[in-house]
Design a protein around this motif. Sequence first.
Motif, PDB file in Angstrom:
ATOM      1  N   ALA A  56       0.751 -11.427   8.757  1.00 33.78           N
ATOM      2  CA  ALA A  56       0.471 -12.539   9.867  1.00 33.78           C
ATOM      3  C   ALA A  56      -1.085 -12.147  10.473  1.00 33.78           C
ATOM      4  O   ALA A  56      -1.608 -13.156  10.785  1.00 33.78           O
ATOM      5  CB  ALA A  56       1.456 -12.379  10.822  1.00 33.78           C
ATOM      6  N   SER A  57      -1.482 -10.994  10.557  1.00 33.35           N
ATOM      7  CA  SER A  57      -2.722 -10.775  11.284  1.00 33.35           C
ATOM      8  C   SER A  57      -3.831  -9.816  10.551  1.00 33.35           C
ATOM      9  O   SER A  57      -3.262  -9.011   9.503  1.00 33.35           O
ATOM     10  CB  SER A  57      -2.594 -10.420  12.616  1.00 33.35           C
ATOM     11  OG  SER A  57      -1.944  -8.921  12.377  1.00 33.35           O
ATOM     12  N   ALA A  58      -4.851  -9.991  10.656  1.00 35.50           N
ATOM     13  CA  ALA A  58      -5.862  -9.043  10.056  1.00 35.50           C
ATOM     14  C   ALA A  58      -5.673  -7.609  10.413  1.00 35.50           C
ATOM     15  O   ALA A  58      -5.797  -6.640   9.568  1.00 35.50           O
ATOM     16  CB  ALA A  58      -7.348  -9.453  10.596  1.00 35.50           C
ATOM     17  N   GLU A  59      -5.000  -7.306  11.610  1.00 33.27           N
ATOM     18  CA  GLU A  59      -4.769  -5.896  12.062  1.00 33.27           C
ATOM     19  C   GLU A  59      -3.830  -5.200  11.243  1.00 33.27           C
ATOM     20  O   GLU A  59      -3.961  -4.003  10.865  1.00 33.27           O
ATOM     21  CB  GLU A  59      -4.302  -5.977  13.216  1.00 33.27           C
ATOM     22  CG  GLU A  59      -5.510  -6.200  14.466  1.00 33.27           C
ATOM     23  CD  GLU A  59      -5.874  -7.712  14.670  1.00 33.27           C
ATOM     24  OE1 GLU A  59      -5.103  -8.412  14.260  1.00 33.27           O
ATOM     25  OE2 GLU A  59      -6.995  -8.025  15.182  1.00 33.27           O
ATOM     26  N   GLU A  60      -2.792  -6.038  11.005  1.00 33.77           N
ATOM     27  CA  GLU A  60      -1.699  -5.483   9.983  1.00 33.77           C
ATOM     28  C   GLU A  60      -2.006  -5.393   8.563  1.00 33.77           C
ATOM     29  O   GLU A  60      -1.832  -4.310   7.945  1.00 33.77           O
ATOM     30  CB  GLU A  60      -0.353  -6.384   9.912  1.00 33.77           C
ATOM     31  CG  GLU A  60       0.288  -6.583  11.326  1.00 33.77           C
ATOM     32  CD  GLU A  60       1.217  -7.681  11.222  1.00 33.77           C
ATOM     33  OE1 GLU A  60       2.697  -7.472  11.836  1.00 33.77           O
ATOM     34  OE2 GLU A  60       1.077  -8.910  10.663  1.00 33.77           O
ATOM     35  N   GLY A  61      -3.067  -5.992   8.117  1.00 35.12           N
ATOM     36  CA  GLY A  61      -3.616  -6.024   6.815  1.00 35.12           C
ATOM     37  C   GLY A  61      -4.612  -4.726   6.844  1.00 35.12           C
ATOM     38  O   GLY A  61      -4.418  -4.041   5.953  1.00 35.12           O
ATOM     39  N   ARG A  62      -5.285  -4.477   7.729  1.00 35.39           N
ATOM     40  CA  ARG A  62      -6.219  -3.409   7.774  1.00 35.39           C
ATOM     41  C   ARG A  62      -5.418  -2.138   7.805  1.00 35.39           C
ATOM     42  O   ARG A  62      -5.408  -0.978   7.033  1.00 35.39           O
ATOM     43  CB  ARG A  62      -7.141  -3.495   9.047  1.00 35.39           C
ATOM     44  CG  ARG A  62      -8.211  -4.191   9.102  1.00 35.39           C
ATOM     45  CD  ARG A  62      -9.324  -4.044   9.786  1.00 35.39           C
ATOM     46  NE  ARG A  62      -8.876  -4.326  11.456  1.00 35.39           N
ATOM     47  CZ  ARG A  62      -8.969  -5.570  11.898  1.00 35.39           C
ATOM     48  NH1 ARG A  62      -9.706  -6.571  11.207  1.00 35.39           N
ATOM     49  NH2 ARG A  62      -8.674  -5.864  13.006  1.00 35.39           N
ATOM     50  N   SER A  63      -4.260  -2.192   8.629  1.00 33.45           N
ATOM     51  CA  SER A  63      -3.126  -1.012   8.733  1.00 33.45           C
ATOM     52  C   SER A  63      -2.704  -0.519   7.219  1.00 33.45           C
ATOM     53  O   SER A  63      -2.828   0.663   7.047  1.00 33.45           O
ATOM     54  CB  SER A  63      -2.081  -1.395   9.469  1.00 33.45           C
ATOM     55  OG  SER A  63      -1.300  -0.047   9.502  1.00 33.45           O
ATOM     56  N   ILE A  64      -2.362  -1.485   6.599  1.00 33.02           N
ATOM     57  CA  ILE A  64      -1.742  -1.346   5.100  1.00 33.02           C
ATOM     58  C   ILE A  64      -3.018  -0.875   4.196  1.00 33.02           C
ATOM     59  O   ILE A  64      -2.923   0.139   3.371  1.00 33.02           O
ATOM     60  CB  ILE A  64      -1.224  -2.835   4.533  1.00 33.02           C
ATOM     61  CG1 ILE A  64       0.106  -2.823   5.501  1.00 33.02           C
ATOM     62  CG2 ILE A  64      -0.718  -2.666   2.987  1.00 33.02           C
ATOM     63  CD1 ILE A  64       0.661  -4.475   4.877  1.00 33.02           C
ATOM     64  N   TYR A  65      -4.141  -1.318   4.211  1.00 34.57           N
ATOM     65  CA  TYR A  65      -5.501  -0.985   3.525  1.00 34.57           C
ATOM     66  C   TYR A  65      -5.599   0.390   3.777  1.00 34.57           C
ATOM     67  O   TYR A  65      -5.733   1.067   2.751  1.00 34.57           O
ATOM     68  CB  TYR A  65      -6.474  -2.068   3.991  1.00 34.57           C
ATOM     69  CG  TYR A  65      -7.545  -1.659   3.152  1.00 34.57           C
ATOM     70  CD1 TYR A  65      -8.061  -2.024   1.618  1.00 34.57           C
ATOM     71  CD2 TYR A  65      -8.892  -0.948   3.588  1.00 34.57           C
ATOM     72  CE1 TYR A  65      -9.047  -1.787   0.944  1.00 34.57           C
ATOM     73  CE2 TYR A  65      -9.702  -0.633   2.775  1.00 34.57           C
ATOM     74  CZ  TYR A  65      -9.950  -0.993   1.512  1.00 34.57           C
ATOM     75  OH  TYR A  65     -11.269  -0.677   0.697  1.00 34.57           O
ATOM     76  N   GLU A  66      -5.673   0.801   5.120  1.00 33.42           N
ATOM     77  CA  GLU A  66      -6.002   2.309   5.458  1.00 33.42           C
ATOM     78  C   GLU A  66      -5.018   3.159   5.051  1.00 33.42           C
ATOM     79  O   GLU A  66      -5.357   4.361   4.650  1.00 33.42           O
ATOM     80  CB  GLU A  66      -6.277   2.329   6.996  1.00 33.42           C
ATOM     81  CG  GLU A  66      -7.817   1.687   7.468  1.00 33.42           C
ATOM     82  CD  GLU A  66      -8.857   2.081   6.966  1.00 33.42           C
ATOM     83  OE1 GLU A  66      -8.858   3.244   6.593  1.00 33.42           O
ATOM     84  OE2 GLU A  66      -9.631   1.371   6.944  1.00 33.42           O
ATOM     85  N   SER A  67      -3.639   2.778   5.162  1.00 32.23           N
ATOM     86  CA  SER A  67      -2.593   3.810   4.771  1.00 32.23           C
ATOM     87  C   SER A  67      -2.495   3.825   3.199  1.00 32.23           C
ATOM     88  O   SER A  67      -2.290   5.092   2.779  1.00 32.23           O
ATOM     89  CB  SER A  67      -1.346   3.351   5.423  1.00 32.23           C
ATOM     90  OG  SER A  67      -0.907   2.283   4.930  1.00 32.23           O
ATOM     91  N   THR A  68      -2.444   2.563   2.376  1.00 32.51           N
ATOM     92  CA  THR A  68      -2.233   2.759   0.986  1.00 32.51           C
ATOM     93  C   THR A  68      -3.041   2.014   0.139  1.00 32.51           C
ATOM     94  O   THR A  68      -3.392   2.383  -0.947  1.00 32.51           O
ATOM     95  CB  THR A  68      -0.853   2.195   0.852  1.00 32.51           C
ATOM     96  OG1 THR A  68      -0.674   1.005   1.189  1.00 32.51           O
ATOM     97  CG2 THR A  68       0.261   3.290   1.356  1.00 32.51           C
ATOM     98  N   GLY A  69      -3.816   0.930   0.836  1.00 34.92           N
ATOM     99  CA  GLY A  69      -4.580   0.118  -0.199  1.00 34.92           C
ATOM    100  C   GLY A  69      -5.847   0.686  -0.512  1.00 34.92           C
ATOM    101  O   GLY A  69      -6.138   0.651  -1.816  1.00 34.92           O
ATOM    102  N   LYS A  70      -6.533   1.702   0.301  1.00 37.88           N
ATOM    103  CA  LYS A  70      -7.766   2.184   0.011  1.00 37.88           C
ATOM    104  C   LYS A  70      -7.493   3.051  -1.159  1.00 37.88           C
ATOM    105  O   LYS A  70      -8.433   3.378  -2.199  1.00 37.88           O
ATOM    106  CB  LYS A  70      -8.508   2.704   1.132  1.00 37.88           C
ATOM    107  CG  LYS A  70      -9.765   3.353   0.828  1.00 37.88           C
ATOM    108  CD  LYS A  70     -10.390   4.119   2.032  1.00 37.88           C
ATOM    109  CE  LYS A  70     -10.624   3.128   3.165  1.00 37.88           C
ATOM    110  NZ  LYS A  70     -10.873   4.021   4.469  1.00 37.88           N
ATOM    111  N   LYS A  71      -6.567   3.903  -1.045  1.00 36.52           N
ATOM    112  CA  LYS A  71      -6.058   4.950  -2.102  1.00 36.52           C
ATOM    113  C   LYS A  71      -5.854   4.039  -3.343  1.00 36.52           C
ATOM    114  O   LYS A  71      -6.018   4.768  -4.598  1.00 36.52           O
ATOM    115  CB  LYS A  71      -5.009   5.753  -1.589  1.00 36.52           C
ATOM    116  CG  LYS A  71      -4.351   6.909  -2.652  1.00 36.52           C
ATOM    117  CD  LYS A  71      -3.302   7.747  -2.152  1.00 36.52           C
ATOM    118  CE  LYS A  71      -2.848   8.684  -3.248  1.00 36.52           C
ATOM    119  NZ  LYS A  71      -1.832   9.553  -2.614  1.00 36.52           N
ATOM    120  N   ALA A  72      -5.073   3.127  -3.262  1.00 37.74           N
ATOM    121  CA  ALA A  72      -4.666   2.296  -4.616  1.00 37.74           C
ATOM    122  C   ALA A  72      -5.928   1.781  -5.355  1.00 37.74           C
ATOM    123  O   ALA A  72      -6.129   2.016  -6.731  1.00 37.74           O
ATOM    124  CB  ALA A  72      -3.756   1.147  -4.161  1.00 37.74           C
TER     125      ALA A  72
END
Length: 223
Positions: A136-152
């Motif tokens: 719903a928000s960019a903040e939630e997306g950034r949280s996912i990116y930092e936790s798992t997205g960047k590693k993927a």
Amino acid sequence: MKFAFSLKNKLKTAFLLFCIMCCTLMIRFLEDKSVEKINDSFISMYNDRLIPATDLYFIAENLYYKNAILQELLLGNDAAEGSTLANMNNHNRKIDSVINKYELTFLVKQEKNYLNEFKKALLVQQRIEAKMLNMASAEEGRSIYESTGKKAVNQTLVKLSALIKIQSKVGNELIKGSRIFVSGTKVYSTLQVILAIVIGIMIVNIVSASNMVKITNDKFNLN
């Protein structure tokens, strides 16, 4: 007696010439095979190595664009939100198309393994991307990116890099194979030269023997 001796020599000569002819034909057949294999190696180098390597870099380019689109979205760029999903799907389709094309080329066992690993990593990345896009928000997306997205993303690039590197390895093996075939062709050419020399020597000996027989007959007739 002289006639029998002459006939025996002629039969020996004919047999030797027949053997040389068979050897020449065999060498020619092997030489044609070597040339055919060299041609196949160069065709494989182009179709199964050069073109796929270019396609793999095209995949890397699309992965870069996808990451750039996500970065714009995660930074809260509202202008990017409207076209993000369409752009991401477009790049995913391009990547899938190249992978399908790549799978139709000749792949060694190691390439198949690396390709499967890359596809698994890519699938994980796409799932995380879809999850980020649904936030719903960019903040939630950034949280996912930092936790798992960047590693993927990094894992996908690592697998792709391994797949690209093996292209040069298999290409070098094809070049080594071509060198062996070229060396074989040189050997066949040398054998042909040797056989030509042998035939020349035999012709000289036959002519000399004929002249000797003629001289002997002339002397016998004079006596």
